[in-house]
Write a protein that holds these residues in place. Structure first.
Motif, PDB file in Angstrom:
ATOM      1  N   THR A  59       0.385  -1.137   0.172  1.00 55.07           N
ATOM      2  CA  THR A  59      -0.433  -0.005  -0.141  1.00 55.07           C
ATOM      3  C   THR A  59       0.267   1.701   0.211  1.00 55.07           C
ATOM      4  N   PHE A  60       2.227   1.642   1.010  1.00 50.37           N
ATOM      5  CA  PHE A  60       2.540   2.352   0.739  1.00 50.37           C
ATOM      6  C   PHE A  60       3.574   3.024   0.092  1.00 50.37           C
ATOM      7  N   ASN A  61       4.132   2.214  -0.938  1.00 49.35           N
ATOM      8  CA  ASN A  61       4.559   1.769  -1.878  1.00 49.35           C
ATOM      9  C   ASN A  61       3.936   3.405  -3.082  1.00 49.35           C
ATOM     10  N   HIS A  62       3.409   3.106  -3.401  1.00 50.63           N
ATOM     11  CA  HIS A  62       2.464   4.120  -4.173  1.00 50.63           C
ATOM     12  C   HIS A  62       2.193   5.633  -3.181  1.00 50.63           C
ATOM     13  N   THR A  63       2.605   5.843  -2.096  1.00 50.72           N
ATOM     14  CA  THR A  63       3.070   6.889  -1.688  1.00 50.72           C
ATOM     15  C   THR A  63       3.831   7.950  -2.640  1.00 50.72           C
ATOM     16  N   ILE A  64       4.620   7.657  -2.957  1.00 52.90           N
ATOM     17  CA  ILE A  64       5.553   8.612  -4.580  1.00 52.90           C
ATOM     18  C   ILE A  64       4.038   9.379  -5.229  1.00 52.90           C
ATOM     19  N   LYS A  65       3.119   8.540  -5.855  1.00 51.96           N
ATOM     20  CA  LYS A  65       2.197   9.450  -6.591  1.00 51.96           C
ATOM     21  C   LYS A  65       1.086   9.797  -5.460  1.00 51.96           C
ATOM     22  N   ALA A  66       0.855   9.177  -4.804  1.00 55.92           N
ATOM     23  CA  ALA A  66      -0.015   9.378  -3.788  1.00 55.92           C
ATOM     24  C   ALA A  66      -0.015  10.916  -3.100  1.00 55.92           C
ATOM     25  N   ASP A  67      -1.374  12.107  -3.110  1.00 60.60           N
ATOM     26  CA  ASP A  67      -1.548  13.193  -2.721  1.00 60.60           C
ATOM     27  C   ASP A  67      -2.428  12.513  -0.958  1.00 60.60           C
ATOM     28  N   GLY A  68      -2.572  11.119  -0.852  1.00 60.52           N
ATOM     29  CA  GLY A  68      -2.819  10.923   0.363  1.00 60.52           C
ATOM     30  C   GLY A  68      -2.934   9.539   1.047  1.00 60.52           C
ATOM     31  N   ILE A  69      -3.262   9.189   1.806  1.00 58.51           N
ATOM     32  CA  ILE A  69      -3.945   7.375   1.832  1.00 58.51           C
ATOM     33  C   ILE A  69      -4.618   7.721   3.430  1.00 58.51           C
ATOM     34  N   SER A  70      -5.844   6.982   3.165  1.00 58.30           N
ATOM     35  CA  SER A  70      -6.847   7.158   4.228  1.00 58.30           C
ATOM     36  C   SER A  70      -7.307   5.494   4.717  1.00 58.30           C
ATOM     37  N   SER A  71      -7.466   5.171   5.826  1.00 57.96           N
ATOM     38  CA  SER A  71      -8.183   3.826   6.113  1.00 57.96           C
ATOM     39  C   SER A  71      -9.239   4.032   6.489  1.00 57.96           C
ATOM     40  N   ILE A  72      -9.824   2.632   6.041  1.00 55.55           N
ATOM     41  CA  ILE A  72     -11.074   2.294   6.719  1.00 55.55           C
ATOM     42  C   ILE A  72     -11.018   1.229   7.176  1.00 55.55           C
ATOM     43  N   PRO A  73     -10.826   0.869   8.926  1.00 55.60           N
ATOM     44  CA  PRO A  73     -10.729  -0.591   9.721  1.00 55.60           C
ATOM     45  C   PRO A  73     -12.206  -1.380   9.395  1.00 55.60           C
ATOM     46  N   TYR A  74     -11.796  -2.708   9.400  1.00 54.16           N
ATOM     47  CA  TYR A  74     -12.881  -3.316   9.566  1.00 54.16           C
ATOM     48  C   TYR A  74     -13.025  -4.593  10.492  1.00 54.16           C
ATOM     49  N   ALA A  75     -13.996  -5.025  10.893  1.00 52.70           N
ATOM     50  CA  ALA A  75     -13.912  -5.672  12.076  1.00 52.70           C
ATOM     51  C   ALA A  75     -15.659  -6.522  12.764  1.00 52.70           C
ATOM     52  N   ASN A  76     -14.977  -8.373  12.157  1.00 48.27           N
ATOM     53  CA  ASN A  76     -16.568  -8.653  11.919  1.00 48.27           C
ATOM     54  C   ASN A  76     -16.093 -10.273  13.173  1.00 48.27           C
ATOM     55  N   LYS A  77     -16.845  -9.734  14.303  1.00 43.05           N
ATOM     56  CA  LYS A  77     -16.346 -10.703  15.462  1.00 43.05           C
ATOM     57  C   LYS A  77     -16.823 -12.567  14.385  1.00 43.05           C
ATOM     58  N   GLU A  78     -17.486 -11.886  14.939  1.00 43.54           N
ATOM     59  CA  GLU A  78     -19.265 -13.624  14.802  1.00 43.54           C
ATOM     60  C   GLU A  78     -18.231 -14.662  13.160  1.00 43.54           C
ATOM     61  N   HIS A  79     -17.878 -12.919  12.668  1.00 43.84           N
ATOM     62  CA  HIS A  79     -17.482 -14.482  11.360  1.00 43.84           C
ATOM     63  C   HIS A  79     -16.196 -14.436  12.001  1.00 43.84           C
ATOM     64  N   LYS A  80     -15.106 -14.016  12.533  1.00 47.59           N
ATOM     65  CA  LYS A  80     -13.950 -14.074  12.033  1.00 47.59           C
ATOM     66  C   LYS A  80     -13.725 -13.095  11.085  1.00 47.59           C
ATOM     67  N   VAL A  81     -13.561 -11.928  10.935  1.00 49.06           N
ATOM     68  CA  VAL A  81     -13.381 -10.927   9.195  1.00 49.06           C
ATOM     69  C   VAL A  81     -12.787  -9.623  10.078  1.00 49.06           C
ATOM     70  N   TYR A  82     -11.293  -9.396  10.080  1.00 48.68           N
ATOM     71  CA  TYR A  82     -10.275  -7.836  10.617  1.00 48.68           C
ATOM     72  C   TYR A  82     -10.220  -7.913   9.420  1.00 48.68           C
ATOM     73  N   GLY A  83      -9.897  -6.850   9.253  1.00 47.64           N
ATOM     74  CA  GLY A  83      -8.893  -5.749   8.365  1.00 47.64           C
ATOM     75  C   GLY A  83      -9.473  -4.389   7.807  1.00 47.64           C
ATOM     76  N   SER A  84      -8.718  -3.739   6.558  1.00 44.65           N
ATOM     77  CA  SER A  84      -8.697  -2.464   5.811  1.00 44.65           C
ATOM     78  C   SER A  84      -8.670  -2.615   5.322  1.00 44.65           C
ATOM     79  N   ILE A  85      -9.219  -1.337   4.748  1.00 42.10           N
ATOM     80  CA  ILE A  85      -9.114  -0.993   2.699  1.00 42.10           C
ATOM     81  C   ILE A  85      -8.471   0.449   3.685  1.00 42.10           C
ATOM     82  N   PHE A  86      -7.980   0.639   1.736  1.00 40.20           N
ATOM     83  CA  PHE A  86      -7.366   1.959   2.649  1.00 40.20           C
ATOM     84  C   PHE A  86      -7.254   2.508   0.577  1.00 40.20           C
ATOM     85  N   GLU A  87      -7.437   3.938   0.549  1.00 37.23           N
ATOM     86  CA  GLU A  87      -8.201   4.152  -0.423  1.00 37.23           C
ATOM     87  C   GLU A  87      -6.926   5.560  -0.831  1.00 37.23           C
ATOM     88  N   VAL A  88      -5.922   5.295  -2.135  1.00 33.85           N
ATOM     89  CA  VAL A  88      -4.858   5.735  -2.208  1.00 33.85           C
ATOM     90  C   VAL A  88      -5.996   7.469  -3.206  1.00 33.85           C
TER      91      VAL A  88
END
Length: 190
Positions: free
Chosen positions: A104-133
């Motif tokens: 994800t952060f290899n794109h910082t050369i061309k990126a104006d910014g990187i924002s993150s949206i965390p995600y967690a679903n304990k019931e299905h055990k799915v945890y992660g993040s979405i990054f918009e570059v």
């Protein structure tokens, strides 16, 4: 008499010249504009394979899976694809997270910014993040999800056009909704 005649001819020529020059359209530069793109409301179908996970994908896509359980979701109308990589967790969760962040952060050369949206679903055990570059990066959206013990998926959106963030922003928003649906519907198989 000659002077009056010369005066009339001069006045006529001046009025005629002004009339002819004033009838031309004024040339103004056109303002910059972006296409207004509208996309159909998506419908989703469960993608159930022999891989250790299942998820919903838009009916507007072609889903291709390889023998490593890596997925390419092709959006032909958008000239875009989502590439997903599956890796089993084998006491290497920290390394997998670092590798995903590095991609994800290899794109910082061309990126104006990187924002993150965390995600967690304990019931299905799915945890992660979405990054918009934001900016003219090669991959405007990246994500990773895990169950923290056995499974790890990274994903990235790529367009088959030269990146121009302002022009592809409506498509990025559309794809981000599909990715959120994909993550929300993700279920691990044991």
């Amino acid at each position: 008499m000659m002077r009056i005649r010369l005066f009339k001819i001069t006045c006529f020529a001046l009025i005629w010249s002004m009339t002819m020059n004033s009838c031309k359209e004024e040339v103004l530069p056109k303002p910059k504009a972006q296409l207004r793109l509208e996309y159909p409301s998506p419908t989703y179908t469960p993608i159930n394979t022999d891989c250790p996970y299942a998820f919903d994908a838009s009916d507007e896509t072609k889903v291709k899976l390889n023998d490593k359980c890596w997925v390419n979701i092709d959006y032909a109308k958008l000239k875009a694809s989502i590439n997903m990589t599956y890796r089993p967790v084998d006491n290497n969760l920290k390394e997998l997270f670092l590798e995903a962040e590095k991609l994800t952060f290899n794109h910082t050369i061309k990126a104006d910014g990187i924002s993150s949206i965390p995600y967690a679903n304990k019931e299905h055990k799915v945890y992660g993040s979405i990054f918009e570059v934001s900016g003219n990066a090669a991959s405007p959206i990246q994500f990773h999800v895990t169950d923290s013990s056995s499974h790890f998926i990274t994903g990235a959106v790529y367009f088959n056009v030269q990146p121009n963030y302002d022009s592809i922003k409506p498509a990025i928003n559309y794809l981000q909704k599909d990715i959120i649906r994909m993550i929300e519907s993700l279920q691990w198989k044991n």
